[in-house]
Write a protein that holds these residues in place. Structure first.
Motif, short mmCIF file in Angstrom:
data_model
loop_
_atom_site.label_atom_id
_atom_site.label_comp_id
_atom_site.label_asym_id
_atom_site.label_seq_id
_atom_site.Cartn_x
_atom_site.Cartn_y
_atom_site.Cartn_z
N SER A 193 4.51 -3.85 -1.68
CA SER A 193 4.70 -2.69 -0.82
C SER A 193 4.20 -2.95 0.59
O SER A 193 4.75 -2.40 1.56
N GLU A 241 4.45 -5.83 2.09
CA GLU A 241 5.42 -6.74 2.70
C GLU A 241 6.67 -6.00 3.17
O GLU A 241 7.41 -6.49 4.00
N GLN A 242 6.91 -4.82 2.64
CA GLN A 242 8.14 -4.09 3.00
C GLN A 242 7.96 -3.24 4.21
O GLN A 242 7.03 -2.86 4.71
#
Length: 83
Positions: free
Chosen positions: A80, A82-83
């Motif tokens: 999460s 990284e997004q």
């Protein structure tokens, strides 16, 4: 003994305590405030004083289930971020 659910309630990044979990056994018994702790010899599970396994096998089963769920929660958190 059958572990039917493990929930990681909180994750901590900046202390020796890494997570707090709850575990349901046989869909009938819940243990809250299970701690995932990083010590000098690595990561381990600390059960609350009122919930103690009666055999080494039960202790191992509980620790493995909590640590597996903790690792999964860490991976989910990383994804999460990284997004």
């Amino acid at each position: 003994m059958r572990i039917t659910d493990v929930q990681i309630r909180k994750l901590f990044d900046d202390s020796e305590m890494k997570a707090v979990a709850s575990m349901t056994i046989d869909d009938m018994f819940v243990i809250h405030d299970i701690k995932v702790v990083e010590g000098e010899r690595g990561i381990y599970v600390s059960l609350p004083p009122i919930a103690q396994p009666v055999s080494p096998q039960a202790n191992s089963t509980i620790a493995e289930a909590v640590l597996r769920t903790y690792q999964s929660a860490l991976a989910d958190e990383e994804m999460s971020l990284e997004q």
